[in-house]
Enzyme design. Structure first.
Site, PDB file in Angstrom:
ATOM      1  N   LYS A  63      61.114 118.949   7.345  1.00  0.00           N
ATOM      2  CA  LYS A  63      60.853 119.347   5.991  1.00  0.00           C
ATOM      3  C   LYS A  63      61.733 118.435   5.200  1.00  0.00           C
ATOM      4  CE  LYS A  63      58.798 123.076   4.011  1.00  0.00           C
ATOM      5  NZ  LYS A  63      57.433 123.791   4.354  1.00  0.00           N
ATOM      6  N   GLY A  97      53.818 137.841  -4.995  1.00  0.00           N
ATOM      7  CA  GLY A  97      53.633 136.386  -5.032  1.00  0.00           C
ATOM      8  C   GLY A  97      52.154 135.997  -5.204  1.00  0.00           C
ATOM      9  N   GLY A 126      50.895 133.180  -6.205  1.00  0.00           N
ATOM     10  CA  GLY A 126      50.483 131.658  -6.225  1.00  0.00           C
ATOM     11  C   GLY A 126      49.490 131.286  -5.250  1.00  0.00           C
ATOM     12  N   LYS A 127      49.774 130.043  -4.921  1.00  0.00           N
ATOM     13  CA  LYS A 127      48.536 129.376  -4.046  1.00  0.00           C
ATOM     14  C   LYS A 127      48.262 129.990  -2.936  1.00  0.00           C
ATOM     15  CE  LYS A 127      51.108 125.547  -3.630  1.00  0.00           C
ATOM     16  NZ  LYS A 127      51.492 124.108  -3.441  1.00  0.00           N
ATOM     17  N   VAL A 128      49.054 130.733  -2.242  1.00  0.00           N
ATOM     18  CA  VAL A 128      48.769 131.425  -0.983  1.00  0.00           C
ATOM     19  C   VAL A 128      48.228 133.034  -1.304  1.00  0.00           C
ATOM     20  CG1 VAL A 128      49.343 132.267   1.194  1.00  0.00           C
ATOM     21  CG2 VAL A 128      49.831 130.141   0.411  1.00  0.00           C
ATOM     22  N   GLY A 129      49.110 133.483  -2.241  1.00  0.00           N
ATOM     23  CA  GLY A 129      48.860 135.002  -2.507  1.00  0.00           C
ATOM     24  C   GLY A 129      47.638 135.311  -3.163  1.00  0.00           C
TER      25      GLY A 129
END
Length: 360
Positions: free
Chosen positions: A83, A183, A185-188
Site C-alpha cells: 500500500k 459512506g 462515496g465510490k463504493v457505498g
C-alpha cells in the site's frame, strides 16, 4: 528527488520493506509499505490524505499494506500485500508533476509493488502515474485499463453480505432487511443500488453533502440520517461501513443494533479485541478484507489484460469464501476475523514456501 528505504526488523514490524519518498519541487511526501511478497509482487492502492502527522501516515500505510496481504491471499491472487500513502490534501496539492514524481518512485522498486486507486486517488490519476511506471493498474479504459474498481468492490461486498445473511437468517438475500450504509462515496453508492435491487431497505449517511444529494436524487426511497451514530443506533439488521477505517471501536460496538457487519471500508476494527467484543454481543462480523476484495480482484485482472466478465466471476466467489470462513469460525469456536487470518496465513506460508524450489 530523494528516497530513503528501510528494511524493518521483526521487532519493529514484520513488513519486508518501507520506503519514504520525497520530492521537494513537487511537494510529494509519500510512503510505500510492502508487507509481503510471498505470493508475488505486492499489490495495493495509493491513498492521498491530509494526515495530521507523518506518524499517522506511517501507521496507516503499515496497517493497510498488511491488510492487503491478507486480502490478496484470501482472494486467491498471486500477489503479496502493499500500500502507499501520499501525505497531503489532494484538493490542494495534487498535480501532474507530483503524481509523475510518485510514479518514478514506484518504478524504482522494480516491480516489487504495483499501485492502484484508493481514497483520494482516481482512475485519471493512475493514468498520470503510469506515464512514469509500468507497475500501475486501475487505469482508464482509454489507456487499456479496467476503469473504476469500485464497481466490483461494491459487488463483492454485496456477495459477502449475502453469505453473512444466509449464515444469520438462513437465506442468501437481503430482501426485507434494513441495511445501514455509512459512506456514500465510490463504493457505498454502488452498494446501495445492489441492496435496493435485492429488495433491501436502506438507511444511509455521509459527511459529504454532494454524495448525499446524489443518492437522494438517484434513490429517493433511501432514508438519510444525520450521522453515523444515528445510523448505528437505528433499527438496522446490517451495518455496512464504507468510509475510512476504525469504524468499529469501543464506543460504537456497544451501541450497535445490527446483527451483521459487512462493508467496504478497510481496517474496520479499531484495535485487536474488537472482533471478540462483536462476537460477545452476538454480532456477526464479515471480515472487511474478505468481502471488499472485489476491487483488488479487478485491478489484478487488469495486469493479465482486463476481461470484465472474468473479473466479475472471480468477485462472485467472495460469497463462497465468506461462507466458508463463517462456517470455519463456528467449527473452531473463534471469531470470523481469526478464522480468516488463519486461512490467509496458511496460504501465504504454503504457497510462499514454493519459492524455495530453485528454478535456475
Amino acid at each position: 528527488m530523494h528516497v530513503f528505504t528501510s528494511t524493518e526488523s521483526q521487532d519493529a514490524t514484520p513488513h519486508e520493506q518501507v520506503v519514504f519518498c520525497q520530492d521537494q519541487q513537487t511537494g510529494l511526501k509519500a510512503i510505500i509499505g510492502i508487507y509481503s511478497t510471498a505470493l508475488g509482487p505486492a499489490l495495493g492502492g495509493t491513498r492521498f490524505y491530509p494526515y495530521a502527522s507523518e506518524e499517522d501516515a506511517l501507521r496507516d500505510v503499515l496497517d493497510l499494506s498488511r491488510g492487503m496481504a491478507y486480502k490478496n491471499a484470501l482472494a486467491g491472487l498471486d500477489h503479496g500485500g502493499g500500500k502507499a500513502v501520499i501525505w497531503g490534501d489532494p484538493e490542494r496539492v495534487k498535480t501532474e508533476p507530483l503524481l509523475r514524481a510518485y510514479g518514478r518512485f514506484v518504478q524504482s522498486l522494480g516491480g516489487r509493488y504495483y499501485t492502484a486507486c484508493d481514497v483520494g486517488t482516481y482512475v485519471a490519476d493512475m493514468d498520470v502515474v503510469a506515464r512514469e511506471t509500468r507497475y500501475v493498474t486501475g487505469r482508464s479504459r482509454e489507456h487499456g485499463g479496467a476503469g473504476d474498481s469500485s464497481i466490483l468492490t461494491a459487488f463483492g461486498v454485496f456477495q459477502g453480505m449475502r453469505a453473512a445473511a444466509e449464515h444469520t437468517w438462513g437465506a442468501p438475500t437481503l430482501a426485507g432487511r434494513r441495511v445501514g450504509v455509512a459512506g456514500l462515496g465510490k463504493v457505498g453508492k454502488v452498494l446501495v443500488r445492489h441492496l435496493l435491487d435485492d429488495g433491501a431497505k436502506v438507511v444511509a449517511t455521509d459527511v459529504n453533502e454532494s454524495a448525499v444529494e446524489f443518492v437522494r436524487r438517484s434513490h429517493p426511497q433511501v432514508d438519510i440520517v444525520a450521522n453515523t451514530t444515528e445510523l448505528i443506533t437505528s433499527d438496522i439488521d446490517v451495518y455496512a461501513p464504507c468510509a475510512l477505517g476504525g469504524a468499529l471501536d469501543d464506543d460504537t460496538v456497544p451501541i450497535l443494533r445490527a446483527k451483521v457487519v459487512a462493508g467496504g471500508a478497510n481496517n474496520q476494527l479499531a484495535h485487536p479485541g474488537i472482533e471478540k467484543l462483536l462476537a460477545d454481543r452476538g454480532v456477526l462480523y464479515a471480515p472487511d478484507y474478505v468481502v471488499n476484495a472485489g476491487g483488488v480482484i479487478q485491478v489484478a485482472d487488469e495486469i493479465e489484460g482486463f476481461n470484465f466478465e472474468r473479473a466479475k466471476l472471480r468477485a462472485t466467489r467472495i460469497y463462497e469464501t465468506t461462507r466458508d470462513i463463517l462456517r470455519l469460525a463456528d467449527a473452531d469456536g473463534v471469531p470470523p476475523a481469526v478464522a480468516a487470518d488463519h486461512l490467509a496465513e496458511r496460504r501465504m506460508a504454503e504457497v510462499g514456501r514454493l519459492r524455495s524450489i530453485h528454478l535456475g
